[in-house]
Motif scaffolding. Structure first.
Motif, mmCIF file in Angstrom:
data_model
loop_
_atom_site.group_PDB
_atom_site.id
_atom_site.type_symbol
_atom_site.label_atom_id
_atom_site.label_comp_id
_atom_site.label_asym_id
_atom_site.label_seq_id
_atom_site.Cartn_x
_atom_site.Cartn_y
_atom_site.Cartn_z
ATOM 1 N N TYR A 1 21.480 32.827 7.005
ATOM 2 C CA TYR A 1 22.243 33.566 8.015
ATOM 3 C C TYR A 1 23.097 34.638 7.338
ATOM 4 O O TYR A 1 23.621 34.430 6.244
ATOM 5 C CB TYR A 1 23.205 32.630 8.764
ATOM 6 N N PHE B 1 28.075 36.749 13.814
ATOM 7 C CA PHE B 1 26.668 36.580 13.484
ATOM 8 C C PHE B 1 25.926 37.909 13.478
ATOM 9 O O PHE B 1 26.110 38.744 14.374
ATOM 10 C CB PHE B 1 26.024 35.650 14.526
ATOM 11 N N TYR C 1 19.484 35.765 11.561
ATOM 12 C CA TYR C 1 19.101 34.429 11.109
ATOM 13 C C TYR C 1 17.633 34.441 10.702
ATOM 14 O O TYR C 1 16.791 34.949 11.423
ATOM 15 C CB TYR C 1 19.356 33.443 12.245
ATOM 16 N N ARG D 1 17.575 24.419 10.949
ATOM 17 C CA ARG D 1 18.427 25.150 11.855
ATOM 18 C C ARG D 1 19.301 24.217 12.653
ATOM 19 O O ARG D 1 20.513 24.214 12.498
ATOM 20 C CB ARG D 1 17.615 26.083 12.744
ATOM 21 N N GLN E 1 25.986 24.627 7.689
ATOM 22 C CA GLN E 1 25.785 25.913 7.038
ATOM 23 C C GLN E 1 26.752 26.002 5.858
ATOM 24 O O GLN E 1 27.954 25.800 6.016
ATOM 25 C CB GLN E 1 26.027 27.057 8.021
ATOM 26 N N TYR F 1 21.943 27.180 16.072
ATOM 27 C CA TYR F 1 21.955 27.743 14.731
ATOM 28 C C TYR F 1 23.112 28.704 14.566
ATOM 29 O O TYR F 1 24.050 28.444 13.857
ATOM 30 C CB TYR F 1 20.618 28.390 14.365
ATOM 31 N N LYS F 2 23.099 29.827 15.260
ATOM 32 C CA LYS F 2 24.151 30.790 14.974
ATOM 33 C C LYS F 2 25.485 30.280 15.479
ATOM 34 O O LYS F 2 25.594 29.634 16.511
ATOM 35 C CB LYS F 2 23.833 32.147 15.591
#
Lengths: 114, 113
Positions: free
Chosen positions: A33, A45, A48, A98, A103, B99-100
Protein backbone atom coordinates in the motif's frame (compact mmCIF):
# COMPACT_ATOMS: atom_id res chain seq x y z
CA UNK A 1 13.75 -9.80 9.79
CA UNK A 2 13.93 -6.33 8.38
CA UNK A 3 10.85 -4.18 8.25
CA UNK A 4 9.51 -2.15 5.35
CA UNK A 5 12.17 0.17 3.99
CA UNK A 6 11.75 3.28 1.87
CA UNK A 7 14.26 5.30 -0.10
CA UNK A 8 15.15 8.07 -0.14
CA UNK A 9 14.24 9.24 3.34
CA UNK A 10 14.13 12.83 2.10
CA UNK A 11 13.73 14.21 -1.38
CA UNK A 12 13.84 17.86 -2.35
CA UNK A 13 12.92 18.73 -5.90
CA UNK A 14 11.84 21.66 -7.97
CA UNK A 15 8.37 22.28 -9.31
CA UNK A 16 7.87 20.50 -12.61
CA UNK A 17 10.47 17.79 -12.04
CA UNK A 18 9.91 14.02 -12.03
CA UNK A 19 10.51 11.94 -8.89
CA UNK A 20 10.55 8.27 -7.99
CA UNK A 21 10.03 6.92 -4.49
CA UNK A 22 10.93 3.34 -3.67
CA UNK A 23 9.44 0.85 -1.24
CA UNK A 24 10.89 -2.51 -0.17
CA UNK A 25 8.18 -4.51 1.60
CA UNK A 26 8.69 -7.24 4.16
CA UNK A 27 9.74 -10.44 2.41
CA UNK A 28 6.75 -12.64 1.66
CA UNK A 29 4.16 -9.90 1.97
CA UNK A 30 1.94 -10.01 -1.09
CA UNK A 31 -0.03 -6.85 -0.33
CA UNK A 32 1.55 -3.41 -0.63
CA UNK A 33 0.00 0.00 0.00
CA UNK A 34 1.00 3.59 -0.59
CA UNK A 35 -0.35 6.41 1.57
CA UNK A 36 0.32 10.14 1.59
CA UNK A 37 0.46 12.18 4.77
CA UNK A 38 0.24 15.94 4.52
CA UNK A 39 1.13 18.20 7.42
CA UNK A 40 -1.40 17.95 10.23
CA UNK A 41 -3.34 15.15 8.56
CA UNK A 42 -3.57 11.42 8.92
CA UNK A 43 -2.26 9.16 6.16
CA UNK A 44 -4.47 9.04 3.05
CA UNK A 45 -4.72 5.96 0.86
CA UNK A 46 -3.25 6.19 -2.62
CA UNK A 47 -2.95 2.71 -4.13
CA UNK A 48 -3.00 -0.97 -3.20
CA UNK A 49 -1.14 -3.83 -4.90
CA UNK A 50 -1.93 -7.51 -4.55
CA UNK A 51 1.08 -9.19 -6.09
CA UNK A 52 2.11 -7.38 -9.25
CA UNK A 53 -1.22 -5.79 -10.06
CA UNK A 54 -2.74 -2.58 -8.78
CA UNK A 55 -5.98 -3.85 -7.27
CA UNK A 56 -7.18 -0.39 -6.26
CA UNK A 57 -5.69 2.91 -7.44
CA UNK A 58 -8.71 5.01 -6.51
CA UNK A 59 -6.68 7.19 -4.14
CA UNK A 60 -4.23 8.50 -6.71
CA UNK A 61 -5.05 12.22 -6.94
CA UNK A 62 -4.51 12.61 -10.70
CA UNK A 63 -2.72 11.14 -13.69
CA UNK A 64 0.61 12.66 -12.66
CA UNK A 65 0.84 9.87 -10.08
CA UNK A 66 1.66 6.32 -11.07
CA UNK A 67 2.98 3.28 -9.22
CA UNK A 68 4.40 -0.05 -10.30
CA UNK A 69 5.35 -3.33 -8.68
CA UNK A 70 6.70 -5.37 -11.61
CA UNK A 71 7.94 -8.44 -9.73
CA UNK A 72 5.51 -8.44 -6.86
CA UNK A 73 8.03 -7.17 -4.35
CA UNK A 74 9.64 -3.71 -4.64
CA UNK A 75 7.30 -0.89 -5.62
CA UNK A 76 8.03 2.52 -7.09
CA UNK A 77 5.74 5.52 -6.81
CA UNK A 78 6.31 7.93 -9.68
CA UNK A 79 5.22 11.55 -9.74
CA UNK A 80 5.47 13.58 -12.93
CA UNK A 81 5.54 17.37 -13.19
CA UNK A 82 5.65 17.78 -9.45
CA UNK A 83 3.70 20.62 -7.85
CA UNK A 84 4.19 22.34 -4.49
CA UNK A 85 0.99 20.69 -3.27
CA UNK A 86 2.63 17.28 -3.69
CA UNK A 87 4.89 18.04 -0.72
CA UNK A 88 4.10 15.44 1.94
CA UNK A 89 5.39 12.29 3.59
CA UNK A 90 4.77 9.28 1.40
CA UNK A 91 4.27 6.10 3.40
CA UNK A 92 4.48 2.54 2.19
CA UNK A 93 2.98 -0.43 4.05
CA UNK A 94 2.88 -4.15 3.42
CA UNK A 95 0.86 -7.06 4.77
CA UNK A 96 0.67 -10.82 4.36
CA UNK A 97 -2.58 -10.63 2.45
CA UNK A 98 -5.35 -8.14 2.30
CA UNK A 99 -8.22 -8.87 4.62
CA UNK A 100 -7.72 -8.64 8.35
CA UNK A 101 -3.94 -8.62 8.16
CA UNK A 102 -1.84 -6.04 9.98
CA UNK A 103 -0.23 -3.45 7.75
CA UNK A 104 3.41 -2.77 8.60
CA UNK A 105 4.54 0.73 7.74
CA UNK A 106 7.84 2.01 6.47
CA UNK A 107 9.55 5.14 7.79
CA UNK A 108 8.28 7.24 4.90
CA UNK A 109 9.84 9.52 2.31
CA UNK A 110 9.51 13.22 2.97
CA UNK A 111 9.03 14.94 -0.38
CA UNK A 112 9.50 18.69 -0.62
CA UNK A 113 8.67 20.46 -3.86
CA UNK A 114 10.16 23.94 -4.05
CA UNK B 1 -18.04 7.19 2.08
CA UNK B 2 -16.02 6.29 5.13
CA UNK B 3 -14.77 8.89 7.56
CA UNK B 4 -12.91 8.90 10.88
CA UNK B 5 -13.07 11.83 13.26
CA UNK B 6 -10.68 12.47 16.11
CA UNK B 7 -12.01 15.63 17.74
CA UNK B 8 -8.94 16.39 19.86
CA UNK B 9 -5.78 17.49 18.13
CA UNK B 10 -3.89 17.70 21.43
CA UNK B 11 -4.41 15.98 24.76
CA UNK B 12 -2.29 16.59 27.83
CA UNK B 13 -2.54 14.60 31.06
CA UNK B 14 -0.41 13.96 34.12
CA UNK B 15 1.30 10.66 34.79
CA UNK B 16 -1.04 8.29 36.60
CA UNK B 17 -4.20 10.01 35.36
CA UNK B 18 -6.76 8.24 33.19
CA UNK B 19 -6.70 9.02 29.50
CA UNK B 20 -9.32 8.69 26.79
CA UNK B 21 -8.65 9.46 23.14
CA UNK B 22 -11.87 9.85 21.21
CA UNK B 23 -12.65 8.39 17.81
CA UNK B 24 -15.91 8.46 15.89
CA UNK B 25 -16.48 6.92 12.52
CA UNK B 26 -18.92 7.00 9.67
CA UNK B 27 -19.40 3.89 7.56
CA UNK B 28 -22.49 2.12 6.29
CA UNK B 29 -21.02 -1.37 6.08
CA UNK B 30 -19.20 -3.59 8.54
CA UNK B 31 -16.06 -1.76 9.66
CA UNK B 32 -12.91 -2.93 11.31
CA UNK B 33 -11.40 -0.33 13.63
CA UNK B 34 -7.76 0.14 14.58
CA UNK B 35 -5.60 2.37 16.70
CA UNK B 36 -2.14 3.15 15.32
CA UNK B 37 0.57 4.91 17.31
CA UNK B 38 3.64 6.85 16.25
CA UNK B 39 6.28 7.50 18.91
CA UNK B 40 8.80 10.28 18.39
CA UNK B 41 11.12 9.51 15.49
CA UNK B 42 9.60 6.08 14.96
CA UNK B 43 7.37 4.66 12.27
CA UNK B 44 3.63 4.21 12.47
CA UNK B 45 2.72 0.94 14.18
CA UNK B 46 -0.44 -0.91 15.09
CA UNK B 47 -1.46 -0.56 18.73
CA UNK B 48 -4.66 -2.56 18.74
CA UNK B 49 -7.65 -3.61 16.64
CA UNK B 50 -11.20 -4.14 17.75
CA UNK B 51 -11.45 -7.64 16.34
CA UNK B 52 -8.72 -8.85 18.72
CA UNK B 53 -10.46 -7.52 21.83
CA UNK B 54 -7.15 -7.40 23.70
CA UNK B 55 -5.33 -4.91 25.89
CA UNK B 56 -1.99 -3.64 24.62
CA UNK B 57 0.34 -1.62 26.90
CA UNK B 58 -2.65 -1.13 29.21
CA UNK B 59 -4.78 0.40 26.45
CA UNK B 60 -8.23 -0.89 25.53
CA UNK B 61 -10.81 0.19 22.99
CA UNK B 62 -14.39 -0.96 22.61
CA UNK B 63 -16.32 -0.68 19.39
CA UNK B 64 -19.70 0.94 20.06
CA UNK B 65 -21.76 0.53 16.91
CA UNK B 66 -24.69 2.46 18.36
CA UNK B 67 -22.57 5.54 18.94
CA UNK B 68 -20.20 4.74 16.03
CA UNK B 69 -17.25 5.22 18.36
CA UNK B 70 -13.99 3.45 19.12
CA UNK B 71 -12.46 5.44 21.98
CA UNK B 72 -9.02 4.45 23.29
CA UNK B 73 -8.66 4.28 27.05
CA UNK B 74 -5.98 3.71 29.64
CA UNK B 75 -6.65 3.96 33.38
CA UNK B 76 -3.18 5.18 34.39
CA UNK B 77 -1.13 7.07 31.80
CA UNK B 78 2.66 6.72 31.70
CA UNK B 79 5.21 9.19 30.33
CA UNK B 80 6.21 6.66 27.66
CA UNK B 81 2.65 6.80 26.29
CA UNK B 82 3.39 10.24 24.88
CA UNK B 83 2.94 9.88 21.13
CA UNK B 84 0.67 10.62 18.17
CA UNK B 85 -2.35 8.32 18.05
CA UNK B 86 -4.37 7.65 14.91
CA UNK B 87 -7.72 5.94 14.73
CA UNK B 88 -8.28 4.08 11.46
CA UNK B 89 -11.08 2.22 9.73
CA UNK B 90 -11.07 -0.54 7.16
CA UNK B 91 -14.34 -1.33 5.47
CA UNK B 92 -15.95 -4.51 4.25
CA UNK B 93 -18.65 -3.95 1.67
CA UNK B 94 -19.89 -7.50 1.73
CA UNK B 95 -17.03 -8.78 -0.34
CA UNK B 96 -14.24 -9.25 2.15
CA UNK B 97 -12.64 -6.07 0.91
CA UNK B 98 -10.86 -5.02 4.07
CA UNK B 99 -7.62 -3.47 3.00
CA UNK B 100 -7.27 0.26 2.63
CA UNK B 101 -7.23 2.21 5.84
CA UNK B 102 -9.00 5.51 6.38
CA UNK B 103 -7.25 7.46 9.12
CA UNK B 104 -8.33 10.25 11.40
CA UNK B 105 -6.17 13.35 11.72
CA UNK B 106 -4.57 12.08 14.89
CA UNK B 107 -4.33 13.15 18.53
CA UNK B 108 -1.01 14.13 20.07
CA UNK B 109 -0.95 12.78 23.62
CA UNK B 110 1.47 14.30 26.09
CA UNK B 111 1.86 12.69 29.49
CA UNK B 112 3.49 15.08 31.92
CA UNK B 113 5.59 13.91 34.91
Amino acid sequence: GAGVSQTPSNKVTEKGKYVELRCDPISGHTALYWYRQSLGQGPEFLIYFQGTGAADDSGLPNDRFFAVRPEGSVSTLKIQRTERGDSAVYLCASSLGRSYNEQFFGPGTRLTVL
Amino acid sequence: AQRVTQPEKLLSVFKGAPVELKCNYSYSGSPELFWYVQYSRQRLQLLLRHISRESIKGFTADLNKGETSFHLKKPFAQEEDSAMYYCALSGSLGGGSNYKLTFGKGTLLTVNP
